[in-house]
Design a protein around this motif. Sequence first.
Motif, PDB file in Angstrom:
ATOM      1  N   ALA A 438       0.853  -1.196   0.000  1.00  0.00           N
ATOM      2  CA  ALA A 438       0.000   0.000   0.000  1.00  0.00           C
ATOM      3  C   ALA A 438       0.891   1.251   0.000  1.00  0.00           C
ATOM      4  O   ALA A 438       2.024   1.200   0.497  1.00  0.00           O
ATOM      5  CB  ALA A 438      -0.895  -0.008   1.239  1.00  0.00           C
ATOM      6  N   PRO A 439       0.446   2.368  -0.536  1.00  0.00           N
ATOM      7  CA  PRO A 439      -0.856   2.632  -1.161  1.00  0.00           C
ATOM      8  C   PRO A 439      -0.927   2.086  -2.579  1.00  0.00           C
ATOM      9  O   PRO A 439       0.058   1.565  -3.113  1.00  0.00           O
ATOM     10  CB  PRO A 439      -0.930   4.151  -1.135  1.00  0.00           C
ATOM     11  CG  PRO A 439       0.496   4.581  -1.284  1.00  0.00           C
ATOM     12  CD  PRO A 439       1.293   3.581  -0.505  1.00  0.00           C
ATOM     13  N   TYR A 446      -5.125   5.432  -3.414  1.00  0.00           N
ATOM     14  CA  TYR A 446      -5.926   4.434  -2.716  1.00  0.00           C
ATOM     15  C   TYR A 446      -5.131   3.995  -1.489  1.00  0.00           C
ATOM     16  O   TYR A 446      -4.066   3.398  -1.615  1.00  0.00           O
ATOM     17  CB  TYR A 446      -6.182   3.216  -3.599  1.00  0.00           C
ATOM     18  CG  TYR A 446      -7.192   3.403  -4.706  1.00  0.00           C
ATOM     19  CD1 TYR A 446      -7.695   4.650  -5.044  1.00  0.00           C
ATOM     20  CD2 TYR A 446      -7.639   2.301  -5.431  1.00  0.00           C
ATOM     21  CE1 TYR A 446      -8.614   4.793  -6.066  1.00  0.00           C
ATOM     22  CE2 TYR A 446      -8.566   2.438  -6.454  1.00  0.00           C
ATOM     23  CZ  TYR A 446      -9.046   3.687  -6.771  1.00  0.00           C
ATOM     24  OH  TYR A 446      -9.951   3.821  -7.790  1.00  0.00           O
ATOM     25  N   ASP A 447      -5.648   4.261  -0.305  1.00  0.00           N
ATOM     26  CA  ASP A 447      -4.911   3.889   0.895  1.00  0.00           C
ATOM     27  C   ASP A 447      -5.319   2.535   1.455  1.00  0.00           C
ATOM     28  O   ASP A 447      -4.766   2.073   2.452  1.00  0.00           O
ATOM     29  CB  ASP A 447      -5.052   4.969   1.970  1.00  0.00           C
ATOM     30  CG  ASP A 447      -6.502   5.212   2.392  1.00  0.00           C
ATOM     31  OD1 ASP A 447      -7.401   4.513   1.871  1.00  0.00           O
ATOM     32  OD2 ASP A 447      -6.729   6.104   3.224  1.00  0.00           O
ATOM     33  N   GLU A 448      -6.284   1.883   0.818  1.00  0.00           N
ATOM     34  CA  GLU A 448      -6.727   0.553   1.250  1.00  0.00           C
ATOM     35  C   GLU A 448      -7.239  -0.211   0.028  1.00  0.00           C
ATOM     36  O   GLU A 448      -7.677   0.378  -0.970  1.00  0.00           O
ATOM     37  CB  GLU A 448      -7.830   0.657   2.305  1.00  0.00           C
ATOM     38  CG  GLU A 448      -9.043   1.428   1.806  1.00  0.00           C
ATOM     39  CD  GLU A 448     -10.245   1.347   2.727  1.00  0.00           C
ATOM     40  OE1 GLU A 448     -10.272   0.445   3.584  1.00  0.00           O
ATOM     41  OE2 GLU A 448     -11.153   2.183   2.574  1.00  0.00           O
ATOM     42  N   LEU A 449      -7.191  -1.531   0.125  1.00  0.00           N
ATOM     43  CA  LEU A 449      -7.631  -2.345  -0.999  1.00  0.00           C
ATOM     44  C   LEU A 449      -9.122  -2.192  -1.278  1.00  0.00           C
ATOM     45  O   LEU A 449      -9.562  -2.336  -2.426  1.00  0.00           O
ATOM     46  CB  LEU A 449      -7.308  -3.818  -0.742  1.00  0.00           C
ATOM     47  CG  LEU A 449      -5.853  -4.235  -0.960  1.00  0.00           C
ATOM     48  CD1 LEU A 449      -5.647  -5.683  -0.543  1.00  0.00           C
ATOM     49  CD2 LEU A 449      -5.465  -4.047  -2.416  1.00  0.00           C
ATOM     50  N   LEU A 454     -13.990   1.964  -6.180  1.00  0.00           N
ATOM     51  CA  LEU A 454     -13.989   3.094  -7.107  1.00  0.00           C
ATOM     52  C   LEU A 454     -13.554   2.654  -8.496  1.00  0.00           C
ATOM     53  O   LEU A 454     -14.076   3.137  -9.510  1.00  0.00           O
ATOM     54  CB  LEU A 454     -13.072   4.200  -6.575  1.00  0.00           C
ATOM     55  CG  LEU A 454     -13.428   4.709  -5.179  1.00  0.00           C
ATOM     56  CD1 LEU A 454     -12.356   5.656  -4.666  1.00  0.00           C
ATOM     57  CD2 LEU A 454     -14.783   5.399  -5.196  1.00  0.00           C
ATOM     58  N   LYS A 455     -12.604   1.735  -8.567  1.00  0.00           N
ATOM     59  CA  LYS A 455     -12.158   1.223  -9.863  1.00  0.00           C
ATOM     60  C   LYS A 455     -13.274   0.447 -10.548  1.00  0.00           C
ATOM     61  O   LYS A 455     -13.456   0.538 -11.771  1.00  0.00           O
ATOM     62  CB  LYS A 455     -10.937   0.330  -9.672  1.00  0.00           C
ATOM     63  CG  LYS A 455     -10.207  -0.026 -10.939  1.00  0.00           C
ATOM     64  CD  LYS A 455      -9.405   1.140 -11.474  1.00  0.00           C
ATOM     65  CE  LYS A 455      -8.205   1.455 -10.609  1.00  0.00           C
ATOM     66  NZ  LYS A 455      -7.377   2.543 -11.134  1.00  0.00           N
ATOM     67  N   THR A 472     -17.127   7.222   0.038  1.00  0.00           N
ATOM     68  CA  THR A 472     -16.329   8.430   0.252  1.00  0.00           C
ATOM     69  C   THR A 472     -15.194   8.470  -0.766  1.00  0.00           C
ATOM     70  O   THR A 472     -15.032   7.576  -1.587  1.00  0.00           O
ATOM     71  CB  THR A 472     -15.741   8.452   1.675  1.00  0.00           C
ATOM     72  OG1 THR A 472     -14.809   7.373   1.816  1.00  0.00           O
ATOM     73  CG2 THR A 472     -16.833   8.315   2.721  1.00  0.00           C
ATOM     74  N   SER A 473     -14.392   9.504  -0.701  1.00  0.00           N
ATOM     75  CA  SER A 473     -13.217   9.615  -1.558  1.00  0.00           C
ATOM     76  C   SER A 473     -12.174   8.596  -1.092  1.00  0.00           C
ATOM     77  O   SER A 473     -12.248   8.084   0.032  1.00  0.00           O
ATOM     78  CB  SER A 473     -12.639  11.025  -1.482  1.00  0.00           C
ATOM     79  OG  SER A 473     -12.209  11.311  -0.164  1.00  0.00           O
ATOM     80  N   PRO A 474     -11.160   8.319  -1.936  1.00  0.00           N
ATOM     81  CA  PRO A 474     -10.170   7.303  -1.562  1.00  0.00           C
ATOM     82  C   PRO A 474      -9.465   7.595  -0.245  1.00  0.00           C
ATOM     83  O   PRO A 474      -9.125   6.653   0.489  1.00  0.00           O
ATOM     84  CB  PRO A 474      -9.181   7.324  -2.725  1.00  0.00           C
ATOM     85  CG  PRO A 474      -9.931   7.881  -3.873  1.00  0.00           C
ATOM     86  CD  PRO A 474     -10.915   8.839  -3.291  1.00  0.00           C
ATOM     87  N   ASP A 475      -9.223   8.860   0.051  1.00  0.00           N
ATOM     88  CA  ASP A 475      -8.517   9.194   1.284  1.00  0.00           C
ATOM     89  C   ASP A 475      -9.464   9.563   2.419  1.00  0.00           C
ATOM     90  O   ASP A 475      -9.055  10.088   3.444  1.00  0.00           O
ATOM     91  CB  ASP A 475      -7.520  10.326   1.042  1.00  0.00           C
ATOM     92  CG  ASP A 475      -8.197  11.578   0.491  1.00  0.00           C
ATOM     93  OD1 ASP A 475      -9.417  11.522   0.203  1.00  0.00           O
ATOM     94  OD2 ASP A 475      -7.515  12.606   0.338  1.00  0.00           O
TER      95      ASP A 475
END
Length: 607
Positions: A438-439, A446-449, A454-455, A472-475
């Motif tokens: 990660a990231p 992306y901070d988590e799998l 989103l993908k 939410t947003s990736p972060d």
Amino acid sequence: MRTIHYKNGTRLLAVVCVFTLLSGVLMMTPRTSPVAAQAEPTPLPLFALPDARTNVAFTSNTIAFNDINRLLMVANALSDTVSVIAPVSGELRNQIEVGNDPRSVAVTTDGGRALIANRGDATLSVYDFQLDSVVDTIELGGRWAYGVVTSGNEIAYVSLQGSNEVVVVDLINREVTDRITTPALPTGLALWGDFLYVTHMWSGEVSLIYLPQLRVVDTIATGAGMTPTMAIDITRGLAYLPQTRSYSTNPAATYDTRVFPVVNVLALNGFNIENRAHIPLNTADRPVNTPFAAEVDPFRRWVYVANAGSNDVSVIEIESGRALANIEVGANPRGLLLNNNNTQLFIHNTIDGTLAVVDTATFDTIDTIPIDTQFTLSADVLIGAELFHNASDARLAEDRWISCANCHLDGLADGQTWHDFPGGARNTPLLFDLDQTAPYNWSGNYDELADVELKIREVQAGTGFIPDGVLTSPDGDPHAGLSPDLDAITIYLQTLEGTTSPIRGDAALVARGETVYVEQECNTCHVLPVGTNQQAYNVGTGGTFDTPTVNWLWLSAPYYHDGSAATLADVFRLPGAHQLQGQVPPDDIDALIAYLLTLPSDESLTD
């Protein structure tokens, strides 16, 4: 419940009735018989095909039939077993442990043994039908055994995906006798007389090995995209290639213009593509995903296509190029096999662990046999595997079009640089050891799998697993824990592991390369054994990007976020922080490249 979609039904039933009357044979009457090898090798140039009257074609498959014992053998990748099935009674006779991750099975022509290619440990298991047990395991060397074929009892051929070779196995002495270098990722095999045809997983290439010389004599490009297997019609000298074609250079792609499910047709006498015979499955049938296996009925002139990602089988009338039926089956069908008079079709659903039996006169599923009862994987991993490969679930894909596996089957990368991402072109990364790196994303946003949600929405046009009001947003707030199925995908992703490099190189050169790696402070950002420090930098390639791992560089060309470096030599030639050309002796650059190509090695993983 299985649903069947009919097309041209009246004509179909007439053809079937005539065929049934003419066949006049029992279901398991052998359609093939042991044949001797050609007395004289086919001379070059290779336009004179083997005599179809005396030379049967053999193709790699997850299913194989023993003509002598009237038994089916099926390789179960998810449980490291093979199943022995009596197809007439629908009985599972036995399930036997083999090597790690078996991908294909073949039966010797005397009916005495089955050969199982185990991808995970690059071995060939030898099963004895009389003893009903595995009697030997042959170490193949190299990496990732995939396809296996044999036309007799003494010699077998096995493709090794990870080391770009096909090996010749002496079944009498239980040893590898020859190694044939091939283009990247050799996967499916088809053996016909002196010719061994090889598909290459991501490039769409097909190679021809001339066995009297044990070398690749020709390679044809059919268009980039996943090409796992082939089927051969020896009566006409044609090969049918189920493929997922990639259109990565589309600058304004939509979900339904990124990949295309097709069947390409290869004329074997000239080793060229028959463009007019090309079958686009989405228009011939309906939107389907990941065409993986094919089986030809040369008498009716039908081709059956197992669509692993949409969990169905397309039945295509070759003459018209149109579908006669679409048969919905279980999860991830990867194996197809017609019985000996083509009245039944066996379909191996690899993630379901079932064998569907279809009546080819009506396309009814007349039996579904549980063949894999020894799953050792957790329920979460199994669910995640099914979702990863699936495009038929609207949460994952619009119109059954794209699955995660289309670009990342087995955690691999498709070798494409996709030009339609909002931040610019993006090179497809490998998915190995994600729990340590990660990231994610080239931008590292992306901070988590679980951000893969989103993908799924952006690339696959799926509706997603998380309610819109919670997303939410990736972060932002974590997405993990908001959907059991999304969590299952992330659990499955963490099971994807690469292998150590098959490349060793000259010991002195590699040792010098390791020294250069330290001298040039490569190890500051690319910290072994993980191969990254999980930080983002601007290295002069047009922005700030996540530091990729240096593991598996032998498998992951091209390089950089935008694929601008086609080779490792280009990485050290192009302007930017990695440019060494003109600053470091050429011999040291060569040594550095030699060292990088050995990663990960047993030594690097213990550093």
